[in-house]
Design a protein around this motif. Structure first.
Motif, PDB file in Angstrom:
ATOM      1  N   MET A  62       0.839  -1.170   0.000  1.00  8.25           N
ATOM      2  CA  MET A  62       0.000   0.000   0.000  1.00  8.25           C
ATOM      3  C   MET A  62       0.891   1.242   0.000  1.00  8.25           C
ATOM      4  SD  MET A  62      -2.677   1.291   2.924  1.00  8.25           S
ATOM      5  CE  MET A  62      -3.502  -0.259   2.841  1.00  8.25           C
ATOM      6  N   LYS A  63       0.557   2.167  -0.852  1.00  8.36           N
ATOM      7  CA  LYS A  63       1.319   3.416  -0.913  1.00  8.36           C
ATOM      8  C   LYS A  63       0.772   4.397   0.115  1.00  8.36           C
ATOM      9  CE  LYS A  63       2.582   3.111  -5.742  1.00  8.36           C
ATOM     10  NZ  LYS A  63       3.976   3.403  -5.887  1.00  8.36           N
ATOM     11  N   THR A  64       1.698   5.012   0.836  1.00  6.44           N
ATOM     12  CA  THR A  64       1.337   6.053   1.792  1.00  6.44           C
ATOM     13  C   THR A  64       2.295   7.219   1.617  1.00  6.44           C
ATOM     14  OG1 THR A  64       2.742   5.173   3.546  1.00  6.44           O
ATOM     15  CG2 THR A  64       0.463   4.378   3.484  1.00  6.44           C
ATOM     16  N   ALA A  65       1.885   8.371   2.121  1.00 10.22           N
ATOM     17  CA  ALA A  65       2.731   9.563   2.053  1.00 10.22           C
ATOM     18  C   ALA A  65       2.485  10.420   3.281  1.00 10.22           C
ATOM     19  CB  ALA A  65       2.426  10.365   0.785  1.00 10.22           C
ATOM     20  N   ILE A  66       3.502  11.164   3.665  1.00 16.24           N
ATOM     21  CA  ILE A  66       3.374  12.166   4.717  1.00 16.24           C
ATOM     22  C   ILE A  66       3.300  13.515   4.002  1.00 16.24           C
ATOM     23  CG2 ILE A  66       4.438  13.217   6.757  1.00 16.24           C
ATOM     24  CD1 ILE A  66       3.566  10.307   7.180  1.00 16.24           C
ATOM     25  N   VAL A  67       2.210  14.251   4.252  1.00 20.46           N
ATOM     26  CA  VAL A  67       1.881  15.429   3.453  1.00 20.46           C
ATOM     27  C   VAL A  67       1.443  16.585   4.349  1.00 20.46           C
ATOM     28  CG1 VAL A  67       0.321  16.253   1.635  1.00 20.46           C
ATOM     29  CG2 VAL A  67       1.031  13.873   1.640  1.00 20.46           C
ATOM     30  N   ARG A  68       1.720  17.796   3.875  1.00 22.51           N
ATOM     31  CA  ARG A  68       1.120  18.983   4.472  1.00 22.51           C
ATOM     32  C   ARG A  68       0.648  19.884   3.337  1.00 22.51           C
ATOM     33  NH1 ARG A  68       5.978  22.499   7.291  1.00 22.51           N
ATOM     34  NH2 ARG A  68       7.341  22.679   5.483  1.00 22.51           N
ATOM     35  N   HIS A  69      -0.367  20.709   3.633  1.00 26.50           N
ATOM     36  CA  HIS A  69      -0.904  21.571   2.575  1.00 26.50           C
ATOM     37  C   HIS A  69      -1.540  22.828   3.165  1.00 26.50           C
ATOM     38  CE1 HIS A  69      -5.486  20.907   2.224  1.00 26.50           C
ATOM     39  NE2 HIS A  69      -5.132  20.618   3.448  1.00 26.50           N
ATOM     40  N   ILE A  70      -1.774  23.745   2.255  1.00 24.51           N
ATOM     41  CA  ILE A  70      -2.481  24.981   2.564  1.00 24.51           C
ATOM     42  C   ILE A  70      -3.615  25.075   1.554  1.00 24.51           C
ATOM     43  CG2 ILE A  70      -2.340  27.511   2.601  1.00 24.51           C
ATOM     44  CD1 ILE A  70       0.680  27.142   3.314  1.00 24.51           C
ATOM     45  N   LEU A  71      -4.815  25.323   2.030  1.00 21.71           N
ATOM     46  CA  LEU A  71      -5.994  25.440   1.173  1.00 21.71           C
ATOM     47  C   LEU A  71      -6.555  26.853   1.278  1.00 21.71           C
ATOM     48  CD1 LEU A  71      -8.313  24.245  -0.566  1.00 21.71           C
ATOM     49  CD2 LEU A  71      -9.402  23.571   1.602  1.00 21.71           C
ATOM     50  N   VAL A  72      -6.719  27.499   0.125  1.00 14.82           N
ATOM     51  CA  VAL A  72      -7.340  28.829   0.068  1.00 14.82           C
ATOM     52  C   VAL A  72      -8.345  28.855  -1.076  1.00 14.82           C
ATOM     53  CG1 VAL A  72      -5.382  30.046   1.122  1.00 14.82           C
ATOM     54  CG2 VAL A  72      -5.463  29.775  -1.359  1.00 14.82           C
ATOM     55  N   LYS A  73      -9.232  29.816  -1.070  1.00 18.16           N
ATOM     56  CA  LYS A  73     -10.290  29.905  -2.098  1.00 18.16           C
ATOM     57  C   LYS A  73      -9.808  30.524  -3.410  1.00 18.16           C
ATOM     58  CE  LYS A  73     -13.720  28.216   0.268  1.00 18.16           C
ATOM     59  NZ  LYS A  73     -14.199  26.891  -0.093  1.00 18.16           N
TER      60      LYS A  73
ATOM     61  N   ILE B  88      -5.586  16.144  -5.805  1.00 17.68           N
ATOM     62  CA  ILE B  88      -4.569  16.185  -4.753  1.00 17.68           C
ATOM     63  C   ILE B  88      -3.933  14.802  -4.600  1.00 17.68           C
ATOM     64  CG2 ILE B  88      -4.127  16.738  -2.331  1.00 17.68           C
ATOM     65  CD1 ILE B  88      -4.923  19.119  -4.268  1.00 17.68           C
ATOM     66  N   ASP B  89      -4.745  13.766  -4.672  1.00 14.53           N
ATOM     67  CA  ASP B  89      -4.232  12.403  -4.588  1.00 14.53           C
ATOM     68  C   ASP B  89      -3.231  12.139  -5.714  1.00 14.53           C
ATOM     69  OD1 ASP B  89      -4.713   9.828  -3.012  1.00 14.53           O
ATOM     70  OD2 ASP B  89      -4.910   9.125  -5.085  1.00 14.53           O
ATOM     71  N   LYS B  90      -3.582  12.534  -6.925  1.00  9.91           N
ATOM     72  CA  LYS B  90      -2.666  12.350  -8.073  1.00  9.91           C
ATOM     73  C   LYS B  90      -1.359  13.097  -7.837  1.00  9.91           C
ATOM     74  CE  LYS B  90      -6.031  11.443 -11.685  1.00  9.91           C
ATOM     75  NZ  LYS B  90      -6.657  11.911 -12.929  1.00  9.91           N
ATOM     76  N   ALA B  91      -1.459  14.317  -7.333  1.00  4.37           N
ATOM     77  CA  ALA B  91      -0.256  15.115  -7.068  1.00  4.37           C
ATOM     78  C   ALA B  91       0.606  14.463  -5.989  1.00  4.37           C
ATOM     79  CB  ALA B  91      -0.650  16.536  -6.652  1.00  4.37           C
ATOM     80  N   VAL B  92      -0.012  14.034  -4.893  1.00  5.67           N
ATOM     81  CA  VAL B  92       0.726  13.445  -3.770  1.00  5.67           C
ATOM     82  C   VAL B  92       1.515  12.223  -4.204  1.00  5.67           C
ATOM     83  CG1 VAL B  92       0.426  12.184  -1.583  1.00  5.67           C
ATOM     84  CG2 VAL B  92      -0.730  14.362  -1.938  1.00  5.67           C
ATOM     85  N   PHE B  93       0.944  11.429  -5.110  1.00  6.10           N
ATOM     86  CA  PHE B  93       1.601  10.179  -5.470  1.00  6.10           C
ATOM     87  C   PHE B  93       2.322  10.228  -6.816  1.00  6.10           C
ATOM     88  CE2 PHE B  93      -1.291   9.070  -2.089  1.00  6.10           C
ATOM     89  CZ  PHE B  93      -0.437   8.346  -1.278  1.00  6.10           C
ATOM     90  N   SER B  94       2.523  11.454  -7.347  1.00  5.94           N
ATOM     91  CA  SER B  94       3.281  11.553  -8.596  1.00  5.94           C
ATOM     92  C   SER B  94       4.327  12.675  -8.611  1.00  5.94           C
ATOM     93  CB  SER B  94       2.335  11.736  -9.786  1.00  5.94           C
ATOM     94  OG  SER B  94       1.660  12.973  -9.704  1.00  5.94           O
ATOM     95  N   LEU B  95       4.104  13.748  -7.878  1.00 10.47           N
ATOM     96  CA  LEU B  95       5.036  14.875  -7.897  1.00 10.47           C
ATOM     97  C   LEU B  95       6.245  14.615  -6.997  1.00 10.47           C
ATOM     98  CD1 LEU B  95       2.501  17.855  -7.792  1.00 10.47           C
ATOM     99  CD2 LEU B  95       3.680  16.895  -9.786  1.00 10.47           C
ATOM    100  N   ALA B  96       7.280  15.408  -7.191  1.00 11.10           N
ATOM    101  CA  ALA B  96       8.523  15.251  -6.435  1.00 11.10           C
ATOM    102  C   ALA B  96       8.307  15.486  -4.946  1.00 11.10           C
ATOM    103  CB  ALA B  96       9.579  16.228  -6.962  1.00 11.10           C
ATOM    104  N   GLU B  97       9.036  14.728  -4.151  1.00  8.23           N
ATOM    105  CA  GLU B  97       9.016  14.885  -2.700  1.00  8.23           C
ATOM    106  C   GLU B  97       9.861  16.091  -2.296  1.00  8.23           C
ATOM    107  OE1 GLU B  97      10.690  10.980  -2.116  1.00  8.23           O
ATOM    108  OE2 GLU B  97       8.824  10.323  -1.152  1.00  8.23           O
TER     109      GLU B  97
END
Length: 146
Positions: free
Chosen positions: A1-12, A61-70
């Motif tokens: 199972m793929k997992t990631a440790i992530v943080r984000h900022i959400l704005v409108k 966001i899921d696609k980004a988390v599991f495809s973009l650079a760490e």
């Protein structure tokens, strides 16, 4: 199972997301920016989403988390909730990482016992080395596999 440790900022607003990204890239503290500006409940924790599993987040966001650079700041990325700035701290396969604090990480490996014990030991050692690299120091002890 793929997992990631992530943080984000959400704005409108995309423009605000771009401005915040520039501030962070110029040296502003991600945690403080998240607490001040993010509309996500994770703002209280400085934007920390913790460990997420593949398929757990909204699709873009899921696609980004599991495809973009760490260990890079990404975004703005659009979702139905608004615009996200995203940092993937690291990704793992088959391991679950529980953050108790910034200085204590518990790894639970499926290879702890049984016929794959030696493979588990090698994988465990590699994961510890990678985590220490991500954290920038040897916070996690490099000791023999239990």
């Amino acid at each position: 199972m793929k997992t990631a440790i992530v943080r984000h900022i959400l704005v409108k607003d995309k423009e605000l997301a771009s401005q915040l990204k520039k501030k962070i890239l110029d040296g502003a503290d991600f945690t403080k920016i998240a607490k001040q500006h993010s509309t996500c409940p994770s703002a209280k924790k400085g934007g920390e989403l913790g460990e997420v599993k593949k398929g757990q987040l909204v699709t873009p966001i899921d696609k980004a988390v599991f495809s973009l650079a760490e260990r890079e700041l990404h975004g703005p990325i659009k979702s139905q909730f608004g615009w996200h700035l995203l940092e993937i701290k690291f990704r793992m396969d088959f391991y679950f990482c529980c953050w108790h604090s910034f200085s204590e990480v518990e790894l639970i490996s499926p290879f702890r016992t049984g016929p794959n014990f030696s493979l588990g030991s090698e994988v465990y050692t590699k994961i510890i080395a990678e985590l220490n690299g991500c954290l920038g120091s040897s916070i996690i002890p490099d000791h023999s596999f239990p």
